[in-house]
Motif scaffolding. Structure first.
Motif, PDB file in Angstrom:
ATOM      1  N   ASN A 188       0.845  -1.186   0.000  1.00 53.66           N
ATOM      2  CA  ASN A 188       0.000   0.000   0.000  1.00 53.66           C
ATOM      3  C   ASN A 188       0.887   1.246   0.000  1.00 53.66           C
ATOM      4  OD1 ASN A 188      -1.747   2.070   0.489  1.00 53.66           O
ATOM      5  ND2 ASN A 188      -2.831   1.070   2.173  1.00 53.66           N
ATOM      6  N   ALA A 189       1.062   1.820  -1.188  1.00 50.87           N
ATOM      7  CA  ALA A 189       1.877   3.029  -1.328  1.00 50.87           C
ATOM      8  C   ALA A 189       0.984   4.190  -1.747  1.00 50.87           C
ATOM      9  CB  ALA A 189       2.994   2.803  -2.345  1.00 50.87           C
ATOM     10  N   ASP A 190      -0.258   4.154  -1.250  1.00 56.65           N
ATOM     11  CA  ASP A 190      -1.215   5.211  -1.575  1.00 56.65           C
ATOM     12  C   ASP A 190      -1.220   6.210  -0.424  1.00 56.65           C
ATOM     13  OD1 ASP A 190      -3.157   6.281  -3.334  1.00 56.65           O
ATOM     14  OD2 ASP A 190      -4.726   5.698  -1.932  1.00 56.65           O
ATOM     15  N   GLU A 191      -0.080   6.837  -0.235  1.00 61.58           N
ATOM     16  CA  GLU A 191       0.090   7.733   0.904  1.00 61.58           C
ATOM     17  C   GLU A 191      -0.755   8.987   0.702  1.00 61.58           C
ATOM     18  OE1 GLU A 191       3.993   8.768   3.343  1.00 61.58           O
ATOM     19  OE2 GLU A 191       4.052   9.496   1.321  1.00 61.58           O
ATOM     20  N   GLY A 192      -2.005   8.910   1.152  1.00 60.19           N
ATOM     21  CA  GLY A 192      -2.929  10.005   0.850  1.00 60.19           C
ATOM     22  C   GLY A 192      -3.007  11.061   1.928  1.00 60.19           C
ATOM     23  N   ASP A 193      -2.474  10.758   3.093  1.00 62.37           N
ATOM     24  CA  ASP A 193      -2.546  11.672   4.221  1.00 62.37           C
ATOM     25  C   ASP A 193      -1.832  12.985   3.876  1.00 62.37           C
ATOM     26  OD1 ASP A 193      -1.962  13.041   6.519  1.00 62.37           O
ATOM     27  OD2 ASP A 193      -1.173  11.336   7.624  1.00 62.37           O
ATOM     28  N   PRO A 194      -2.586  14.095   3.799  1.00 61.94           N
ATOM     29  CA  PRO A 194      -1.920  15.340   3.426  1.00 61.94           C
ATOM     30  C   PRO A 194      -0.992  15.791   4.546  1.00 61.94           C
ATOM     31  CG  PRO A 194      -4.186  15.775   4.041  1.00 61.94           C
ATOM     32  CD  PRO A 194      -4.005  14.283   4.113  1.00 61.94           C
ATOM     33  N   GLY A 195       0.247  16.002   4.242  1.00 63.92           N
ATOM     34  CA  GLY A 195       1.194  16.408   5.279  1.00 63.92           C
ATOM     35  C   GLY A 195       2.139  15.281   5.634  1.00 63.92           C
ATOM     36  N   ALA A 196       2.156  14.236   4.824  1.00 63.32           N
ATOM     37  CA  ALA A 196       3.018  13.093   5.115  1.00 63.32           C
ATOM     38  C   ALA A 196       3.787  12.721   3.860  1.00 63.32           C
ATOM     39  CB  ALA A 196       2.179  11.915   5.577  1.00 63.32           C
ATOM     40  N   PHE A 197       5.064  12.394   4.028  1.00 64.89           N
ATOM     41  CA  PHE A 197       5.843  12.017   2.845  1.00 64.89           C
ATOM     42  C   PHE A 197       6.882  10.955   3.169  1.00 64.89           C
ATOM     43  CE2 PHE A 197       7.522  15.831   4.793  1.00 64.89           C
ATOM     44  CZ  PHE A 197       8.881  15.588   4.916  1.00 64.89           C
ATOM     45  N   MET A 198       6.620  10.163   4.230  1.00 67.88           N
ATOM     46  CA  MET A 198       7.569   9.117   4.606  1.00 67.88           C
ATOM     47  C   MET A 198       7.683   8.080   3.503  1.00 67.88           C
ATOM     48  SD  MET A 198       5.411  10.174   7.068  1.00 67.88           S
ATOM     49  CE  MET A 198       4.151   9.030   6.606  1.00 67.88           C
ATOM     50  N   ASP A 199       6.515   7.630   3.021  1.00 73.79           N
ATOM     51  CA  ASP A 199       6.520   6.551   2.042  1.00 73.79           C
ATOM     52  C   ASP A 199       7.120   7.017   0.717  1.00 73.79           C
ATOM     53  OD1 ASP A 199       5.353   5.132   3.998  1.00 73.79           O
ATOM     54  OD2 ASP A 199       3.349   5.075   3.121  1.00 73.79           O
ATOM     55  N   ARG A 200       6.820   8.258   0.353  1.00 74.19           N
ATOM     56  CA  ARG A 200       7.402   8.787  -0.874  1.00 74.19           C
ATOM     57  C   ARG A 200       8.924   8.768  -0.790  1.00 74.19           C
ATOM     58  NH1 ARG A 200       9.802  13.157  -1.980  1.00 74.19           N
ATOM     59  NH2 ARG A 200       9.026  14.442  -0.282  1.00 74.19           N
ATOM     60  N   LEU A 391      -1.198  14.724  14.705  1.00 74.57           N
ATOM     61  CA  LEU A 391      -0.677  13.404  14.337  1.00 74.57           C
ATOM     62  C   LEU A 391      -1.749  12.623  13.603  1.00 74.57           C
ATOM     63  CD1 LEU A 391       1.179  11.784  17.373  1.00 74.57           C
ATOM     64  CD2 LEU A 391       2.139  12.567  15.234  1.00 74.57           C
ATOM     65  N   GLY A 392      -1.362  11.911  12.573  1.00 77.98           N
ATOM     66  CA  GLY A 392      -2.311  10.999  11.939  1.00 77.98           C
ATOM     67  C   GLY A 392      -3.192  11.617  10.877  1.00 77.98           C
ATOM     68  N   GLY A 393      -2.920  12.857  10.497  1.00 80.22           N
ATOM     69  CA  GLY A 393      -3.651  13.479   9.390  1.00 80.22           C
ATOM     70  C   GLY A 393      -5.147  13.564   9.633  1.00 80.22           C
ATOM     71  N   PRO A 394      -5.936  13.397   8.555  1.00 85.36           N
ATOM     72  CA  PRO A 394      -7.381  13.577   8.663  1.00 85.36           C
ATOM     73  C   PRO A 394      -8.032  12.552   9.593  1.00 85.36           C
ATOM     74  CG  PRO A 394      -6.687  13.409   6.377  1.00 85.36           C
ATOM     75  CD  PRO A 394      -5.519  13.048   7.199  1.00 85.36           C
ATOM     76  N   SER A 422       0.176   7.261   9.793  1.00 83.69           N
ATOM     77  CA  SER A 422       1.300   6.800   8.996  1.00 83.69           C
ATOM     78  C   SER A 422       2.564   7.575   9.332  1.00 83.69           C
ATOM     79  CB  SER A 422       0.973   6.926   7.509  1.00 83.69           C
ATOM     80  OG  SER A 422       0.628   8.254   7.214  1.00 83.69           O
ATOM     81  N   GLY A 423       2.458   8.674  10.031  1.00 82.01           N
ATOM     82  CA  GLY A 423       3.660   9.373  10.469  1.00 82.01           C
ATOM     83  C   GLY A 423       3.729  10.850  10.110  1.00 82.01           C
ATOM     84  N   GLY A 424       2.619  11.434   9.753  1.00 83.23           N
ATOM     85  CA  GLY A 424       2.613  12.875   9.506  1.00 83.23           C
ATOM     86  C   GLY A 424       2.591  13.586  10.853  1.00 83.23           C
ATOM     87  N   MET A 425       3.477  14.538  11.051  1.00 77.82           N
ATOM     88  CA  MET A 425       3.531  15.264  12.314  1.00 77.82           C
ATOM     89  C   MET A 425       3.591  16.746  11.976  1.00 77.82           C
ATOM     90  SD  MET A 425       6.259  14.696  15.387  1.00 77.82           S
ATOM     91  CE  MET A 425       5.658  13.293  16.280  1.00 77.82           C
ATOM     92  N   VAL A 426       2.431  17.390  12.041  1.00 76.46           N
ATOM     93  CA  VAL A 426       2.376  18.796  11.654  1.00 76.46           C
ATOM     94  C   VAL A 426       2.344  19.656  12.908  1.00 76.46           C
ATOM     95  CG1 VAL A 426       1.167  20.535  10.283  1.00 76.46           C
ATOM     96  CG2 VAL A 426       1.090  18.143   9.585  1.00 76.46           C
ATOM     97  N   VAL A 427       3.355  20.505  13.038  1.00 74.39           N
ATOM     98  CA  VAL A 427       3.503  21.313  14.239  1.00 74.39           C
ATOM     99  C   VAL A 427       2.787  22.650  14.057  1.00 74.39           C
ATOM    100  CG1 VAL A 427       5.171  22.419  15.765  1.00 74.39           C
ATOM    101  CG2 VAL A 427       5.716  20.223  14.702  1.00 74.39           C
ATOM    102  N   MET A 428       2.051  23.047  15.101  1.00 75.94           N
ATOM    103  CA  MET A 428       1.308  24.301  15.032  1.00 75.94           C
ATOM    104  C   MET A 428       1.745  25.239  16.140  1.00 75.94           C
ATOM    105  SD  MET A 428      -2.264  22.463  14.504  1.00 75.94           S
ATOM    106  CE  MET A 428      -2.385  21.224  13.230  1.00 75.94           C
ATOM    107  N   ASP A 429       1.793  26.531  15.828  1.00 78.36           N
ATOM    108  CA  ASP A 429       2.166  27.507  16.852  1.00 78.36           C
ATOM    109  C   ASP A 429       0.947  28.348  17.212  1.00 78.36           C
ATOM    110  OD1 ASP A 429       1.790  29.398  14.922  1.00 78.36           O
ATOM    111  OD2 ASP A 429       3.908  29.841  14.626  1.00 78.36           O
ATOM    112  N   GLU A 430       1.187  29.370  18.026  1.00 81.27           N
ATOM    113  CA  GLU A 430       0.071  30.173  18.539  1.00 81.27           C
ATOM    114  C   GLU A 430      -0.715  30.890  17.440  1.00 81.27           C
ATOM    115  OE1 GLU A 430       1.900  33.187  21.016  1.00 81.27           O
ATOM    116  OE2 GLU A 430       3.683  33.138  19.769  1.00 81.27           O
ATOM    117  N   THR A 431      -0.143  31.020  16.249  1.00 79.43           N
ATOM    118  CA  THR A 431      -0.876  31.700  15.187  1.00 79.43           C
ATOM    119  C   THR A 431      -1.707  30.738  14.343  1.00 79.43           C
ATOM    120  OG1 THR A 431       0.919  31.541  13.589  1.00 79.43           O
ATOM    121  CG2 THR A 431       0.925  33.478  15.017  1.00 79.43           C
ATOM    122  N   THR A 432      -1.734  29.466  14.721  1.00 82.37           N
ATOM    123  CA  THR A 432      -2.578  28.518  14.007  1.00 82.37           C
ATOM    124  C   THR A 432      -3.908  28.395  14.745  1.00 82.37           C
ATOM    125  OG1 THR A 432      -0.545  27.278  13.627  1.00 82.37           O
ATOM    126  CG2 THR A 432      -2.591  26.216  12.965  1.00 82.37           C
TER     127      THR A 432
END
Lengths: 592, 153
Positions: A188-200, A391-394, A422-432
């Motif tokens: 399964n290389a359908d890495e659809g989680d926006p914000g993740a690029f481990m598999d790519r 963590l974990g996208g959508p 799958s491993g997407g880790m999007v960090v947010m700060d106080e302006t998010t």
């Protein structure tokens, strides 16, 4: 004296940052000045924040240069290659001296990423020089039975790296136990989680490790055919997979009676996805390979019993397969020395968002979120305050700052309401703005819902409408309760993972940031100053010099004022695009 | 055009149902979109009703049913890009070329598409024009990028 080597990182990220031009420039100077070194290509080195990256290996040591755009090439070659004096200020990693970025690599354990950024992904010989195809050879030489290999995978404690976290060895055992003339292995290389690029990065950087993992799986469960289902959005990954498959076939690593194992036939095909997030779900993925609309079906029967064309099928994620050869070659004991009791080994994360040092990291399970963000990631961009990590996208959720001591393992992350994913880790700060983030994910899942289950199809739409209203300042009392009620109904009545997890981003943000929702609904305010309808731009009279830059830049002519006079913003006309805010050199525009 | 479609179809001699999506991908790669005629042609070849083919094709985001502009812009709307301001970039592009996502500008120079995630999150916000990446795009820098493509005409 061995020959000096220069290696350029040519993954998608590197290419986007201009590494292709850097490579060409090095090649040009090499030819015109007749320089004596070997020029090689590799893929993602992981340090996205320093792309383009160029590594020079000579007799004295290894030197990784960062941010090497075309203009720096001449200087680096001149000083380092011609005069043997490395330019320390450009070097981001070296075995000769400490670099400011050394923390990024310290604490990482490279198992899945063992070859990424170290070998030329288009060369099967380079893969083999790093113990490539040695695991399957070991199986052949030691005459290991399929049961023995499955036992090794079970002993390693490896769990599915696609997000579910199901024990890989168990999955293989189910497929092995179902006797059938034809079985399949699917990657399964359908890495659809926006914000993740481990598999790519893995597919681009080390495609043979995926092939070898699949061959071992084929041998273990008794399958002779495999499919790699890869997103069409990853053209470079598909190209490199194709090259890898061709070379493996030429060498006889794919085909009939491979590796001298009698009656073991295995071959691979690539199927390109066509852009549907739901196809990451295994039954939808199977439907898509069969040429149908990618809609999930009820489980059981699980694919291990009745999968592709109703045959027993084992599906694993890219990273899972990349771990397999290492585990078989080095032994499960060596693998499970990393990690926690229930989550063994390492996990690759794509660290992105408002982080100083974004990139690809592989860490042992059990490391805390805090360590990843502050130690490896170097903290938050621009000295802002850390707010939450997604963590974990959508399908996942937001973990707030005060829970950043949470260790990264399947159970601890699940306990927060997020998922490992799958491993997407999007960090947010106080302006998010977290309400905006929840709306963003709902917008995504609502569009990607296949439409089969009513609650997922209509429920996500209703939730999106409510969230959109809230971000526009039109929220009502009771909205939060309605969101929660809808969330639970969608979770309970959806067939597949997409629907069952779609409300997670909303539920976790309500759980941890309820005050922000309330500020939007009751006070019509966005504390992060992000939601356009809830903010205003004003001129600070003391700071305004009347330079007219803001008035000229305003796309809707909302700013008036004479030269050297105080300027005024008309709120009725203003579209809150923020151009004046970014253009003003005197900090005279205020956001409130 | 018809002969071309035939030559694409001939690459799939087995004509089985699972070749449908790869066939449509090849046709789109060649023509830039799926025309009604092409879909009917595929249907005849696979002995499948055109309605079924449209059913499959409309399910997936990749397939288009209208021709592309000379320069195809893909705006990444992944999470990392969103957090770093891709909404502003998209808005600016829409304003600049005068069309919304999924459309082609009247002069045929640009077509605009929003994609889920290109996977270059480390360089967010990212856009791709004709497959070439542009990293760390802002509402300001995008104007210049678009102007460069326009001047190539």
């Amino acid at each position: 004296m061995s020959k000096t080597t220069i290696i350029v990182g040519l993954g998608s990220c590197g290419l986007a940052a201009g590494a292709g031009k850097t490579y060409n420039e090095i090649e040009r100077i090499k030819n015109t000045d007749k320089l004596d070194f070997e020029l090689k290509k590799t893929s993602c080195i992981g340090m996205c924040f320093r792309e383009p990256l160029v590594e020079i290996i000579d007799d004295s040591g290894t030197y990784l240069y960062g941010n090497v755009d075309v203009t720096k090439v001449d200087e680096i070659l001149e000083k380092h290659i011609k005069n043997f004096s490395p330019i320390q200020e450009y070097i981001v990693k070296s075995d000769k001296f400490d670099s400011p970025d050394k923390d990024f690599f310290e604490g990482q354990v490279e198992i899945a990423l063992r070859n990424c950024g170290h070998i030329d992904p288009e060369s099967i010989e380079e893969y083999e020089s790093k113990n490539g195809y040695a695991a399957i050879r070991k199986i052949a030489n030691e005459k290991l039975k399929p049961e023995d290999v499955i036992q090794k995978v079970l002993d390693s404690g490896l769990r599915g790296r696609g997000g579910g976290g199901f024990a890989t060895g168990m999955k293989w055992k189910f497929a092995y136990n179902n006797k059938a003339p034809q079985k399949y292995v699917i990657c399964n290389a359908d890495e659809g989680d926006p914000g993740a690029f481990m598999d790519r990065s893995l597919l681009e950087g080390d495609p043979h490790s995926i092939l070898e993992g699949m061959i071992i799986c084929g041998y273990s469960i008794g399958a002779s055919e495999g499919y790699i289902y890869c997103r069409a959005e990853y053209p470079l990954a598909i190209k490199r997979l194709n090259i890898a498959i061709d070379k493996a076939r030429e060498k006889g690593y794919l085909g009939k009676n491979i590796f001298g194992i009698e009656n073991f036939n295995f071959d691979l095909k690539i199927k390109e996805g066509a852009g549907a997030f739901v196809c990451g779900e295994e039954t939808a993925l199977i439907a898509s390979i069969e040429g149908e609309r990618g809609m999930p079906r009820r489980r059981p029967p699980f694919p291990a019993e009745s999968g592709l064309w109703k045959s027993p099928t084992n599906i694993n994620n890219v990273e899972t397969f990349a771990n397999i050869p290492w585990i078989v070659f080095n032994g499960p004991e060596k693998y499970n020395q990393y990690g926690t009791e229930k989550s063994k080994g390492t996990k690759v994360f794509a660290l992105t968002g408002k982080i100083k040092h974004g990139g690809l990291v592989e860490v042992p399970m059990g490391i805390t979120i805090k360590e990843i963000i502050y130690k490896l990631g170097g903290g938050i961009q621009g000295g802002k305050k850390f707010k939450a990590v997604q963590l974990g996208g959508p399908s996942g959720g937001c973990i707030p700052e005060y829970l950043s001591h949470t260790p990264i393992d399947y159970d601890s992350v699940n306990a927060t309401g997020a998922i490992m994913g799958s491993g997407g880790m999007v960090v947010m700060d106080e302006t998010t703005c977290v309400v905006d983030i929840a709306r963003f994910f709902l917008d995504f899942t609502q569009k990607e819902s296949c439409g089969k289950c009513t609650f997922c199809r209509i429920g996500t739409k209703r939730m999106l409408e409510i969230l959109t209203r809230i971000t526009k300042g039109e929220g009502k009392d009771g909205d939060i309760e309605t969101l929660e009620e809808l969330s639970h109904s969608i979770k309970d009545s959806s067939l597949c993972g997409l629907g069952q997890t779609a409300p997670n981003p909303v539920l976790t943000t309500i759980k941890y940031f309820k005050d922000e929702y309330e500020a939007h609904i009751r006070d019509k305010k966005c504390p992060a100053l992000k939601c356009k309808e809830l903010i205003t731009y004003d001129v600070i009279p003391e700071n305004c010099t009347g330079c007219t830059v803001c008035a000229k830049g305003c796309p809707v002519n909302a700013i008036s004022g004479e030269r050297k006079q105080l300027h005024v913003i008309d709120h009725e006309i203003c579209t809150r695009c923020g151009v004046c805010f970014t253009k003003c050199k005197f900090n005279a525009i205020k956001l409130s | 055009m018809e002969t071309n479609i035939k030559s694409i179809l001939n690459n799939y001699p087995e004509g089985s149902a699972d070749s449908l999506i790869p066939m449509l991908q090849d046709i789109q790669e060649h023509d830039g979109f799926l025309s009604k005629e092409a879909v009917i042609e595929v249907g005849k070849y696979l002995k499948m009703p055109a309605s079924k083919i449209f059913g499959v094709a409309t399910f997936y985001n990749q397939f288009r049913f209208t021709p592309l502009g000379k320069n195809h812009i893909q705006v990444c709307r992944g999470t990392a890009c969103h957090v770093l301001g891709s909404a502003t970039v998209l808005e600016e592009i829409e304003k600049n070329i005068g069309v919304k996502s999924g459309q082609t500008s009247r002069d045929g120079i640009f077509s605009l598409e929003v994609v889920a995630c290109i996977g270059a999150c480390g360089l967010a916000p990212v856009i791709a024009i004709n497959g070439n990446f542009h990293a760390k795009v802002t509402g300001e820098s995008i104007k210049e990028i678009l102007e460069n493509y326009r001047n190539q005409e």
